[in-house]
Design an enzyme around this catalytic site. Structure first.
Site, mmCIF file in Angstrom:
data_model
loop_
_atom_site.group_PDB
_atom_site.id
_atom_site.type_symbol
_atom_site.label_atom_id
_atom_site.label_comp_id
_atom_site.label_asym_id
_atom_site.label_seq_id
_atom_site.Cartn_x
_atom_site.Cartn_y
_atom_site.Cartn_z
ATOM 1 N N LYS A 54 0.830 -1.210 0.000
ATOM 2 C CA LYS A 54 0.000 0.000 0.000
ATOM 3 C C LYS A 54 0.863 1.258 0.000
ATOM 4 O O LYS A 54 0.568 2.226 -0.716
ATOM 5 C CB LYS A 54 -0.938 -0.023 1.207
ATOM 6 C CG LYS A 54 -2.010 -1.096 1.105
ATOM 7 C CD LYS A 54 -2.731 -1.338 2.421
ATOM 8 C CE LYS A 54 -3.714 -2.492 2.291
ATOM 9 N NZ LYS A 54 -4.350 -2.868 3.563
ATOM 10 N N GLN A 98 -5.360 -1.731 9.550
ATOM 11 C CA GLN A 98 -4.981 -3.041 9.020
ATOM 12 C C GLN A 98 -5.522 -4.143 9.934
ATOM 13 O O GLN A 98 -5.244 -4.166 11.121
ATOM 14 C CB GLN A 98 -3.454 -3.139 8.914
ATOM 15 C CG GLN A 98 -2.965 -4.389 8.237
ATOM 16 C CD GLN A 98 -3.308 -4.439 6.762
ATOM 17 O OE1 GLN A 98 -3.216 -3.439 6.056
ATOM 18 N NE2 GLN A 98 -3.727 -5.600 6.283
ATOM 19 N N ASP A 123 -11.447 2.537 3.242
ATOM 20 C CA ASP A 123 -11.693 1.100 3.099
ATOM 21 C C ASP A 123 -13.169 0.817 2.826
ATOM 22 O O ASP A 123 -13.532 -0.261 2.368
ATOM 23 C CB ASP A 123 -11.271 0.354 4.376
ATOM 24 C CG ASP A 123 -9.979 -0.427 4.198
ATOM 25 O OD1 ASP A 123 -9.567 -0.624 3.038
ATOM 26 O OD2 ASP A 123 -9.374 -0.823 5.203
#
Length: 317
Positions: A54, A98, A123
């Site tokens: 990422k 995460q 997200d």
């Protein structure tokens, strides 16, 4: 044989367009740069790998990605306090946490996900953004990255989604359920299959568009698939393989060799959905930064609505 839908190649094209957009943003708004905060608890090696991917992608596009790594000993209250700082930081336009949380203390991951400001939840996993997708509001929030990527992969084939018979195999919160919702709002007729679906193979074979995220290696066989179908494989599983240096090979939830002889289009594993998930995360971050500029942050014009004036005569005292 099916045509391969390369998520690697498609994501590269999207990332180049995002890089141009970010370059233009920064040129027109002095001192402004899209910011992404990546929050990690603990140090799981698989999480470390994903985070490096990422950060690499963000850096190539021009996004300022910052990795906030907290020890396993952090408490839920402390983590919420750290998220609060990021929610209020005007230089942060996207926040991802995460998962899974590698913590010694009990931390409610749903509570953590929901604590992220919906306007920075790139997200697309908080309840507010999930709800927006469920009711067809695809503009004011963020679409979850993997299903968003699936839609882009399907669109790349040129096969119309509108009017198509679509089957989604799997109903997880982050893939199956939102993928079905997105396909519905793109005007497909959608069936969701799961562990309790009767005559599963027969239902799957009705699909002109098939999205698979069931978590079982090579579950979907060639005789399950309608000839010419578009097959999107969201699964990733490791199987033992003595011929590989690592001792294992990665496969999806679709038996690729079999299905590729029947389908019209198919995504490989790896190199299909995976690269698109990261790419859509970057796209959502750029969208968030653009919204910030439109609302007056970072040097953009203020988005104000004037109020009507109603002068009184004589002026009240």
């Amino acid at each position: 044989m099916a045509q391969i839908i390369s998520g690697t190649e498609i994501s590269k094209k999207i990332q180049l367009a995002l890089k141009d957009e970010v370059t233009k943003m920064m040129a027109e708004n002095d001192g402004f740069r899209p910011g992404l905060a990546i929050v990690q608890v603990g140090g799981r090696e698989d999480s470390n790998v994903y985070i490096r991917m990422k950060i690499k992608s963000a850096t190539e596009i021009g996004i300022n990605a910052t990795h906030y790594k907290f020890p396993r000993t952090i408490t839920e209250t402390e983590l919420l306090a750290e998220l609060d700082k990021l929610n209020r930081d005007p230089k942060v336009h996207g926040i991802i946490v995460q998962m899974p949380l590698d913590a010694d203390n009990l931390i409610d991951s749903h509570k953590i996900t929901d604590y992220v400001d919906p306007g920075k939840d790139v997200d697309g996993l908080c309840t507010v953004n999930e709800g927006r997708v469920a009711i067809g509001d695809l503009k004011s929030g963020f679409m979850p990255c993997t299903p968003f990527g699936c839609i882009e992969l399907i669109r790349s084939t040129g096969v119309p989604i509108a009017g198509a018979t679509a089957v989604v195999l799997g109903r997880s919160k982050i893939v199956g359920t939102p993928a079905a919702e997105l396909l519905k709002w793109y005007d497909a007729t959608v069936t969701v299959c799961h562990s309790k679906t009767k005559k599963l193979a027969e239902v799957v074979k009705t699909a002109e568009i098939l999205v698979v995220g069931i978590g079982r290696a090579e579950m979907v066989k060639g005789d399950w698939v309608k000839p010419g179908a578009v097959v999107i494989d969201c699964g990733i599983n490791a199987l033992p393989d003595a011929t590989k240096k690592s001792g294992q090979r990665l496969v999806g939830d679709v038996a690729f060799e079999e299905v590729s002889k029947v389908a019209g289009y198919i995504t490989p594993v790896p190199g299909g959905v995976g690269p698109m998930t990261v790419c859509m995360l970057m796209k959502n971050t750029v969208i968030s930064a653009a919204r910030t500029l439109k609302q007056g942050g970072g040097g953009g014009s203020w988005n104000l609505t004037p109020l009507s004036l109603h002068p009184k005569d004589p002026v009240p005292t």
